[in-house]
Design an enzyme around this catalytic site. Structure first.
Site, PDB file in Angstrom:
ATOM      1  N   LYS A   1      22.101  44.035  57.808  1.00  0.00           N
ATOM      2  CA  LYS A   1      21.805  44.628  56.508  1.00  0.00           C
ATOM      3  C   LYS A   1      23.011  44.528  55.565  1.00  0.00           C
ATOM      4  O   LYS A   1      22.863  44.524  54.352  1.00  0.00           O
ATOM      5  CB  LYS A   1      21.411  46.099  56.657  1.00  0.00           C
ATOM      6  CG  LYS A   1      20.255  46.376  57.604  1.00  0.00           C
ATOM      7  CD  LYS A   1      18.953  45.789  57.101  1.00  0.00           C
ATOM      8  CE  LYS A   1      17.735  46.395  57.771  1.00  0.00           C
ATOM      9  NZ  LYS A   1      17.630  46.100  59.214  1.00  0.00           N
TER      10      LYS A   1
HETATM   11  C1  LIG Z   1      16.540  45.726  59.998  1.00  0.00           C
HETATM   12  C2  LIG Z   1      16.803  45.087  61.293  1.00  0.00           C
HETATM   13  C3  LIG Z   1      15.904  44.170  61.848  1.00  0.00           C
HETATM   14  C4  LIG Z   1      14.588  43.834  61.197  1.00  0.00           C
HETATM   15  O1  LIG Z   1      14.744  43.132  59.986  1.00  0.00           O
HETATM   16  P1  LIG Z   1      13.546  43.074  58.917  1.00  0.00           P
HETATM   17  O2  LIG Z   1      14.103  42.392  57.740  1.00  0.00           O
HETATM   18  O3  LIG Z   1      13.188  44.516  58.649  1.00  0.00           O
HETATM   19  O4  LIG Z   1      12.428  42.356  59.560  1.00  0.00           O
HETATM   20  C5  LIG Z   1      16.251  43.558  63.045  1.00  0.00           C
HETATM   21  N1  LIG Z   1      17.397  43.874  63.689  1.00  0.00           N
HETATM   22  C6  LIG Z   1      18.279  44.748  63.183  1.00  0.00           C
HETATM   23  C7  LIG Z   1      19.510  45.057  63.950  1.00  0.00           C
HETATM   24  C8  LIG Z   1      18.021  45.385  61.978  1.00  0.00           C
HETATM   25  O5  LIG Z   1      18.900  46.260  61.485  1.00  0.00           O
END
Ligand SMILES: *Cc1c(COP(=O)(O)O)cnc(C)c1O
Length: 494
Positions: free
Chosen positions: A112
């Site tokens: 993120k």
């Molecule tokens: C948010 C997240 C995901 C999923 O990603 P999306 O864009 O919501 O599909 C997978 N792994 C981790 C560690 C995340 O923080």
């Protein structure tokens, strides 16, 4: 060529990128989508000589067309700096016969950070450009990782307030501590007695609450979102797929033009949608392998064409993927319906009413870019253990779901293209589960002791993100019911 953003539901107006970033969600409840996906203006063989920032500029400038070159370069320079523990920003590593794109080298050690390091700059630039003299309130629902990444990004950023809702009991201990110890004066964090879907639905309802919007408007506030429904999250994510391709060219693993597959551990469908956009813009991509955990609603959807969220919500060891309503899928639905907002709206209304919808056979053909796989908890844990035993490389639970899916895809498809696994979090963020996967049982009740043990096992250093929260004070300890989220927001903004 300027790109305009419209709503997937047809009644959200036509906005410039900066306006869509401020708004987050369209007024008609839909998501903003670009009216075109411009082709990359660079040759593929140029990619291997471009660093992360140059790649990000080359990609983002095609979609955020109302930002000047100076504005966009400034945002990029401020985002992808020494906050990351490697100058590569998104290193591509090969372990055994697998490729991993490591997206966890930012401040909060999850992917993120890739978008939330830049969103605050894109947003504050947008506010300046559009001469808005209101405070922007970032409302965010988190399955664990967005929360801290958004808090870190917006902490003490002038002209912003940020409010985060997370499912109490639905995130890892380290994830929770990262959020509740956040010091920024403009930050608020609430645990919610519910799951992530409840948090996300609550936030969406607040976004669509005209009375509340009006009341806060009079007090000088305007809402925006740091969730992946915001195109300011999505667009920066396209860059690392392109960068990964460049890294593979540079190391001689790929020839320019050769197709590569991406395996993406998926929850809200934001990350994999960015890969889809990269493909549509001209990156040579074969399949997008959508890896789910036991909340395998997307796996079923790709198989049958029916999306059905009426099922048990399972708490897994990959909590950031514990999602039954994948928001960004709405964008894909809109595109495979031939960019048809009327058809999309029908399906979304069905989802709202009945918790399910079925797409047409014709639309189903549009899903051929995707391949769904899911991993059970047992398979996820075994993947961590086996990869570690074979290569000494330690991966987190989310990445393990994708790594498992990569093996499944390879066996089932016979496709000899290279697969890049998107590595979304540091194993230290999910220390307890990772340790348990490798050793069979945990070494301590204390997650920080387990982190020490992981460090000994993997011979890697404990990241600062974990070190810093070890003895930090808890600042946010409020918990509310789903029905109280609206009041929590009102109470936070006086
Ligand atoms: C948010 C997240 C995901 C999923 O990603 P999306 O864009 O919501 O599909 C997978 N792994 C981790 C560690 C995340 O923080």
């Amino acid at each position: 060529m300027s790109v305009i953003y419209t709503s997937t539901r047809g009644n959200g107006g036509s906005l410039k990128a900066s306006e869509a970033i401020i708004k987050g969600l369209a007024d008609d409840g839909g998501l903003f989508v670009p009216d075109k996906l411009p082709e990359f203006g660079f040759g593929l063989d140029e990619l291997k000589d471009m660093d992360y920032k140059e790649t990000a500029y080359a990609v983002m400038s095609l979609l955020l067309t109302d930002y000047t070159e100076e504005e966009l370069r400034d945002c990029i320079n401020r985002a992808y700096d020494a906050k990351f523990d490697t100058g590569l920003i998104a290193p591509l590593v090969k372990k055994g016969d697998k490729y991993f794109l490591e997206l966890f080298h930012g401040k909060t050690i999850a992917f993120k950070d890739m978008a939330l390091s830049i969103l605050p700059y894109l947003l504050t630039t947008a506010i300046r450009k559009n001469r808005i003299n209101k405070k922007v309130v970032i409302l965010t629902a988190t399955s664990g990782d967005t929360g801290k990444a958004a808090l870190a990004g917006f902490s003490d950023v002038e002209g912003t307030e940020i409010i985060v809702f997370y499912p109490k009991g639905g995130v890892s201990r380290i994830q929770e501590l990262q959020m509740v110890t956040e010091k920024g004066r403009n930050t608020r964090v609430f645990g919610v007695n519910g799951n992530f879907d409840d948090c996300q639905s609550g936030v969406k309802a607040i976004f669509n609450d005209e009375a509340l919007k009006k009341e806060l408007d009079e007090k000088g506030y305007v809402f925006s979102s740091a969730n992946s429904i915001n195109i300011g999250r999505l667009v920066p994510q396209i860059a690392y797929y392109v960068y990964a391709y460049g890294s593979m060219l540079k190391s001689g693993e790929l020839e320019a033009g050769e197709k590569v597959n991406f395996v993406v551990p998926t929850g809200n469908f934001g990350n994999i949608l960015a890969a889809f956009y990269a493909k549509k813009m001209g990156l040579p991509v074969g399949k997008l392998i959508c890896a789910s955990n036991s909340n395998n609603v997307l796996y079923d959807f790709f198989k049958t064409g029916e999306y059905d969220k009426n099922r048990e919500f399972v708490l897994t060891a990959s909590p950031s993927m514990d999602i039954l309503i994948s928001s960004n899928l709405e964008r894909l639905i809109y595109h495979i319906a031939g960019n048809d907002p009327v058809k999309n709206r029908e399906l979304m209304e069905s989802l709202q009413r009945n918790g399910r919808y079925r797409i047409t056979e014709e639309m189903k053909e549009g899903l051929s870019d995707f391949y769904g796989v899911y991993a059970t908890e047992e398979q996820t844990f075994a993947e961590i253990r086996e990869l570690f035993n074979r290569t000494g490389y330690m991966i987190d639970t989310h990445t393990a779901v994708a790594s498992f899916a990569e093996s499944v895809y390879r066996n089932e498809s016979g496709d000899a293209s290279k697969n890049i696994i998107i590595s979304t979090a540091s194993p230290y963020k999910f220390a307890r589960s990772v340790y348990k996967a490798i050793k069979g049982e945990v070494s301590s009740e204390d997650d920080f002791v387990i982190a020490d043990d992981l460090s000994d096992l993997s011979k890697t250093g404990i990241p600062d993100a974990v070190r810093q929260i070890r003895n930090a004070d808890i600042i946010h300890n409020k918990v509310c019911e789903c029905s109280e989220m609206r009041e929590a927001v009102r109470g936070s903004l006086v």
